[in-house]
Design a protein around this motif. Structure first.
Motif, short mmCIF file in Angstrom:
data_model
loop_
_atom_site.label_atom_id
_atom_site.label_comp_id
_atom_site.label_asym_id
_atom_site.label_seq_id
_atom_site.Cartn_x
_atom_site.Cartn_y
_atom_site.Cartn_z
N LEU A 137 -47.30 -70.39 -44.44
CA LEU A 137 -46.10 -69.60 -44.13
C LEU A 137 -44.84 -70.16 -44.79
CD1 LEU A 137 -46.59 -68.94 -40.29
CD2 LEU A 137 -47.10 -67.40 -42.20
N ALA A 138 -44.93 -71.37 -45.36
CA ALA A 138 -43.74 -72.01 -45.94
C ALA A 138 -43.03 -71.13 -46.98
CB ALA A 138 -44.12 -73.36 -46.54
N PRO B 256 -48.75 -73.39 -41.03
CA PRO B 256 -47.37 -73.61 -41.49
C PRO B 256 -47.26 -73.78 -43.00
CG PRO B 256 -47.82 -74.92 -39.54
CD PRO B 256 -49.13 -74.35 -39.98
N GLU C 245 -40.87 -68.57 -45.15
CA GLU C 245 -40.20 -69.07 -43.95
C GLU C 245 -38.87 -68.37 -43.70
OE1 GLU C 245 -37.87 -73.14 -42.81
OE2 GLU C 245 -39.93 -73.38 -43.50
N ASP C 246 -38.07 -68.22 -44.75
CA ASP C 246 -36.76 -67.57 -44.59
C ASP C 246 -36.89 -66.13 -44.12
OD1 ASP C 246 -35.45 -69.85 -45.32
OD2 ASP C 246 -35.31 -69.30 -47.44
N LEU D 152 -37.81 -66.08 -40.33
CA LEU D 152 -36.75 -66.49 -39.42
C LEU D 152 -35.48 -65.67 -39.56
CD1 LEU D 152 -37.12 -70.38 -39.76
CD2 LEU D 152 -38.06 -68.89 -37.98
N ALA E 121 -35.99 -73.81 -38.07
CA ALA E 121 -37.11 -74.29 -38.87
C ALA E 121 -38.12 -75.06 -38.01
CB ALA E 121 -36.60 -75.18 -40.00
N SER F 144 -42.73 -76.50 -31.16
CA SER F 144 -43.18 -75.26 -31.79
C SER F 144 -44.59 -74.90 -31.34
CB SER F 144 -43.17 -75.42 -33.31
OG SER F 144 -44.19 -76.31 -33.72
N LEU G 216 -41.54 -73.60 -36.91
CA LEU G 216 -42.70 -73.60 -37.81
C LEU G 216 -43.14 -75.03 -38.15
CD1 LEU G 216 -41.58 -70.80 -40.31
CD2 LEU G 216 -43.08 -70.60 -38.31
N ASP G 217 -42.64 -76.01 -37.40
CA ASP G 217 -42.92 -77.42 -37.70
C ASP G 217 -44.05 -77.92 -36.80
OD1 ASP G 217 -42.92 -80.08 -38.32
OD2 ASP G 217 -40.76 -80.37 -38.07
#
Length: 393
Positions: free
Chosen positions: A253-254, A250, A257-258, A261, A274, A285, A277-278
């Protein structure tokens, strides 16, 4: 002059046998504890892991969770119980299923029928116990009904080898959280989200659709030769890798992220995307499930690795794990009968000490907890009747 007869060797002298020194007789309770701790009938390491999971859920229910973990601050270590204790309990459900179904031997024929009947009856009885606890209105988030569903859902997978179960479990954890989001969205459009079945399967605190991945991982562990230290080290290593992946991926990937998703936005309503991915516990998730499964594997492996040397020390916790359903039900009754129990900052300590002492004394006197004895007796009787009926056809 007469010659003297040769002297006989001391060992040849015949005489009354010397009685062996009488050994002091130990008290009955000591003999009973030695029998329990040294018995090969149960895998104490698994009982210890289950006992730790139960005590961890007590911590969650009594509100001692810090919700912010720091290695150098012991008062925040309670955060480790959030999501991980219940996940370990779910993984151990899979281990129990594998043990009932023959452990390393894949069942077939009558043994397979008996295993399926025992598991199905156990699931029904455990579900009934969970329903009673919920109906009491304790305001606890009760896992027992979901635990029963995990048992029932395992029936189609009883003949899979450990490697098949492990592969399926990993795939389940990777895919099902996204499937769950899509299903919830579709059912919301059909105004079917608020039904009891949907809550158990998708929207509850322990949604069966995603949490069954824990049970598949547990079945893989139970199918392996967990008595071998090399297998225990493999389970430990797999758990460490899972924890690392669940927390590091994660972070990687931060920045995108947008972008990841973007395809979901506008299509899925009422879901915090969100959270997909948490890695935080109970977000549902993939990373939450993967990390919690890793923690469960580490706990189980460490308990198995240390059970030989720490049998006596860990026996009280193992006693809780050997009668976990009874212990869980007892703690729910405490919450029901003692007003404001969860508001007491020492409630977790008092609850845990009381349950550990009670379970230890019970196990010293009797082989099973009351609920465990009843469920085992009914499930065994049902499986015996079904196998005799099959043999008589």
């Amino acid at each position: 002059m007469a010659t003297e007869a040769p002297a006989q060797p001391r060992s040849a002298v015949v005489g009354p046998p010397t009685a062996p020194a009488e050994q002091p007789r130990r008290p009955w309770i000591v003999r009973r504890l030695r029998e329990l701790v040294g018995s090969g009938g149960r895998v104490i390491g698994l009982d210890v892991a289950r006992g730790l999971a139960v005590l961890g859920m007590f911590a969650v229910h009594t509100g001692v969770i810090a919700f912010e973990f720091h290695w150098l601050e012991p008062d925040t270590w309670s955060e480790l119980a959030w999501g991980n204790a219940s996940a370990t309990f779910a993984v151990l459900a899979g281990v129990a299923v594998a043990i009932i179904a023959g452990r390393t031997s894949i069942p077939d024929g009558v043994p397979l029928l008996q295993a399926r009947m025992r598991i199905l009856v156990r699931a029904a009885l455990i579900f009934a116990v969970g329903g009673v606890i919920v109906s009491l209105g304790t305001e606890l988030v009760v896992i027992i009904e979901f635990y029963a569903l995990f048992f029932a859902m395992s029936l189609p997978f009883l003949r899979m080898p450990w490697w098949g179960l492990a592969s399926l479990g990993i795939g389940w954890i990777l895919v099902m959280p996204q499937v769950r989001v899509l299903l919830i969205d579709g059912l919301r459009d059909a105004h079917m989200v608020d039904t009891a079945i949907v809550e158990l399967a998708l929207t509850g605190f322990y949604p069966a659709l995603t949490w069954f991945g824990y049970t598949l991982v547990g079945m893989a562990i139970g199918r392996a030769h967990i008595e071998r230290w090399r297998v225990q080290l493999v389970i430990l290593g797999a758990g460490v890798v899972a924890i690392a992946a669940a927390n590091l991926v994660p972070l990687a990937l931060a920045p995108i992220e947008d972008l990841l998703l973007a395809g979901w936005r506008g299509r899925v309503q009422g879901t915090d995307l969100a959270s997909l991915l948490d890695p935080e516990g109970h977000t549902g998730s993939t990373f939450d499930l993967l990390g919690s499964a890793g923690v469960a594997c580490v706990v189980i492996a460490l308990c198995l690795l240390t059970q030989r040397w720490l049998r006596w020390v860990l026996f009280p916790i193992a006693a809780v794990g050997s009668m976990s359903l009874t212990a869980y039900t007892a703690h729910a009754l405490v919450f029901l009968l003692v007003d404001g129990f969860s508001m007491d900052p020492w409630s977790w300590v008092r609850l845990s000490v009381g349950v550990v002492l009670g379970c230890t004394v019970w196990r010293a006197l009797l082989p099973k907890g009351p609920l465990e004895w009843a469920i085992s007796a009914v499930s065994r009787a049902t499986s015996d009747v079904s196998s005799r009926a099959l043999a008589g056809r």
